[in-house]
Enzyme design. Structure first.
Site, mmCIF file in Angstrom:
data_model
loop_
_atom_site.group_PDB
_atom_site.id
_atom_site.type_symbol
_atom_site.label_atom_id
_atom_site.label_comp_id
_atom_site.label_asym_id
_atom_site.label_seq_id
_atom_site.Cartn_x
_atom_site.Cartn_y
_atom_site.Cartn_z
ATOM 1 N N ASP A 9 -17.667 89.778 63.024
ATOM 2 C CA ASP A 9 -16.526 89.333 62.230
ATOM 3 C C ASP A 9 -16.911 89.436 60.752
ATOM 4 O O ASP A 9 -17.877 88.807 60.325
ATOM 5 C CB ASP A 9 -16.214 87.871 62.628
ATOM 6 C CG ASP A 9 -14.935 87.365 61.994
ATOM 7 O OD1 ASP A 9 -14.417 88.023 61.079
ATOM 8 O OD2 ASP A 9 -14.460 86.290 62.421
ATOM 9 N N ASP A 105 -10.899 93.421 60.790
ATOM 10 C CA ASP A 105 -12.201 92.883 60.406
ATOM 11 C C ASP A 105 -13.038 92.366 61.573
ATOM 12 O O ASP A 105 -14.112 91.835 61.365
ATOM 13 C CB ASP A 105 -12.017 91.772 59.370
ATOM 14 C CG ASP A 105 -11.097 90.673 59.864
ATOM 15 O OD1 ASP A 105 -10.324 90.919 60.814
ATOM 16 O OD2 ASP A 105 -11.149 89.568 59.307
ATOM 17 N N GLU A 106 -12.544 92.504 62.805
ATOM 18 C CA GLU A 106 -13.322 92.014 63.937
ATOM 19 C C GLU A 106 -13.502 93.111 64.968
ATOM 20 O O GLU A 106 -12.651 93.979 65.109
ATOM 21 C CB GLU A 106 -12.599 90.836 64.619
ATOM 22 C CG GLU A 106 -12.423 89.627 63.742
ATOM 23 C CD GLU A 106 -11.702 88.498 64.472
ATOM 24 O OE1 GLU A 106 -11.823 88.403 65.715
ATOM 25 O OE2 GLU A 106 -11.009 87.730 63.802
#
Lengths: 410, 80
Positions: A9, A105-106
């Site tokens: 993350d 973003d993960e």
């Protein structure tokens, strides 16, 4: 074999990318904020300095400025965020082909193999991202995707947390139940009304009871909380397995009547239908989402008997749904439409006895022609008259403007 | 300070990119004597990331970054 799954993350992703590119603001409280003029004036992300002032993602820019008058608010640059997302994926792909993005973003990364040390790999990835990209990640390491995700949340920024079979009860179970994937505000409220405050409380509730409260989701939640989740990490190339296509927008001004809604509905349906056609899909279930200016919202959906990618048809179904379910207690602030239950558009069309299939073919040809014109001369080259009534409202172009979709887990 | 620069580069048959010189100003050309190292790396000082070339220029070692399709250096005032 026991699986080894990482969940990486990017910490304060948008804000980190901005701070990397602007050394002069790096040591000040920074937030990335939407455009106030367009009424998208909320905090999208903030750095650690801003966090210390209690600034929250999603709050209005003016609220954030009240908490911290020196806050530096920068506009978002989605092209940069997409580039960094891609660069992260390239690093993950050095370790596995099972890399499943979850938003920009993960990512989950499955590194299961004999003798592999998940924590060591996670540390290596963490260091590489910092050195090569100049931003930081937190990584969770576990034997299922759910605990890996909780692990990446456990310690931030720039950290690695391992959740094993022998420590998950100490690490995971005391966490608030809302931290669990798929426990949103409504589910959390319901769970709390039954005195289930932590993930441990949820795990200890018999599956049967949960099923009684939530239907089939009860079983899913029970499995998540106990670490029984066995969902595989998708292969990277599989991740474009599109399940729905949708667009939504917060409108430049509140929508006051049906005519206003019609304009926006058409703009959105046009974008959705064009994306369907571009990607070679037809869909059958049309959903709309409506949010009024007091921010209370609802969604409604309708499933057709046949598949479509026709702009006018999707817009019409959206309007029908809207008219059936909205009673104008309040003006509307944002509107969305999406289509799901997708099939390839090469599937043969079932012609019916009365020739409405012919009509459908005709409309498909019309859309294809209009698409060609729009591709050559821009979205506004050809448009229905309804959009000329209020150029300010119809001026947005959801197809061209960035689209970053929250994705589902299943 | 991040400064985008005009570059003179060579593309090899295999598509490799080798920087040859920095056109700093109309009067000033920095020739690159040798590329010592190439890797993906961020620059916290200049603020950015890209493929980082460690180059020897006039006997000194300097980094040059290729950020997508633009080149930048971490410049000190108005010189490299």
């Amino acid at each position: 074999m026991e699986r080894t799954i990482l969940h990486s993350d990017c910490n304060s992703f948008y804000a980190s990318v901005e701070c990397l590119h602007r050394p002069e603001i790096r040591d000040r409280p920074v937030a990335v904020g939407g455009d106030v003029e367009q009424r998208h004036g909320i905090i999208l992300a903030k750095n650690d300095h801003a966090k210390r002032y209690g600034i929250k993602t999603g709050e209005a820019l003016w609220q954030a400025r009240q908490k911290c008058p020196d806050l530096v608010i920068v506009p978002p640059r989605f092209e940069d965020y997409k580039r960094f997302s891609r660069l992260c994926h390239q690093i993950y792909l050095d370790y596995s082909d099972r890399v499943e993005p979850y938003g920009l973003d993960e990512c989950w990364i499955e590194v299961t193999a004999k003798g592999v040390n998940g924590v060591q790999l996670a540390q290596e990835i963490r260091c590489r991202i910092k050195e090569e990209l100049g931003i930081t990640v937190s990584i969770g390491v576990s034997y299922n995707k759910i605990f890996a995700k909780l692990g990446s949340d456990y310690k931030k920024p720039d950290a690695v947390t391992e959740i094993r079979r022998d420590n998950f009860k100490e690490l995971v179970w005391p966490l608030p139940v809302g931290d669990l994937l798929y426990v949103g505000r409504a589910t959390q409220r319901k769970l709390e009304s039954y005195c289930k405050h932590t993930i441990g409380d949820l795990a200890g509730t018999p599956e049967k009871t949960l099923k009684g409260w939530f239907g089939k989701w009860g079983s899913v939640l029970h499995a998540f909380a106990n670490g029984f989740d066995s969902t595989p990490v998708a292969r990277y190339e599989d991740h474009e397995d599109v399940k729905s296509i949708g667009n939504s927008t917060t409108t430049p001004r509140d929508l006051e009547n049906k005519e206003d809604v019609k304009i926006i509905m058409y703009v959105l349906a046009d974008s959705v239908a064009r994306r369907l056609r571009e990607q070679g899909f037809k869909g059958r279930t049309v959903s709309i989402a409506v949010r009024d200016n007091q921010l209370s919202s609802f969604t409604r959906q309708h499933t057709l008997s046949r598949y479509t990618n026709i702009t006018a048809e999707i817009a019409q179904i959206g309007m029908d749904l809207f008219e059936r379910h909205y009673y104008w207690q309040k003006p509307i602030r944002s509107l969305g439409i999406s289509i799901s239950d997708l099939v390839s558009d090469s599937a043969p069309l079932q012609l019916d006895l009365f020739g409405s299939g012919q009509e459908q073919l005709r409309r498909e040809r019309l859309d294809t022609t209009v698409d060609g014109l729009k591709r050559r001369f821009g979205t506004n080259a050809v448009r229905p008259a309804v959009l000329l009534q209020d150029p300010e409202l119809s001026g947005c172009d959801p197809k061209r403007d960035h689209t970053i979709h929250p994705v589902g887990y299943f | 300070m991040k400064k985008y620069v005009d570059m003179i580069v060579r593309y090899t048959e295999e598509g490799q990119i080798i920087p040859l010189a920095i056109r700093w100003s109309p009067e000033l050309l920095y020739e690159i004597d040798k590329v010592l190292d190439v890797r993906q790396a961020a620059s916290l000082k200049a603020g950015g990331t890209g493929i980082r070339y460690l180059c020897r220029i006039k006997g000194r070692e300097r980094y040059i970054w290729l950020e997508e399709d633009k080149w930048f250096v971490d410049a000190k005032e108005d010189r490299i």
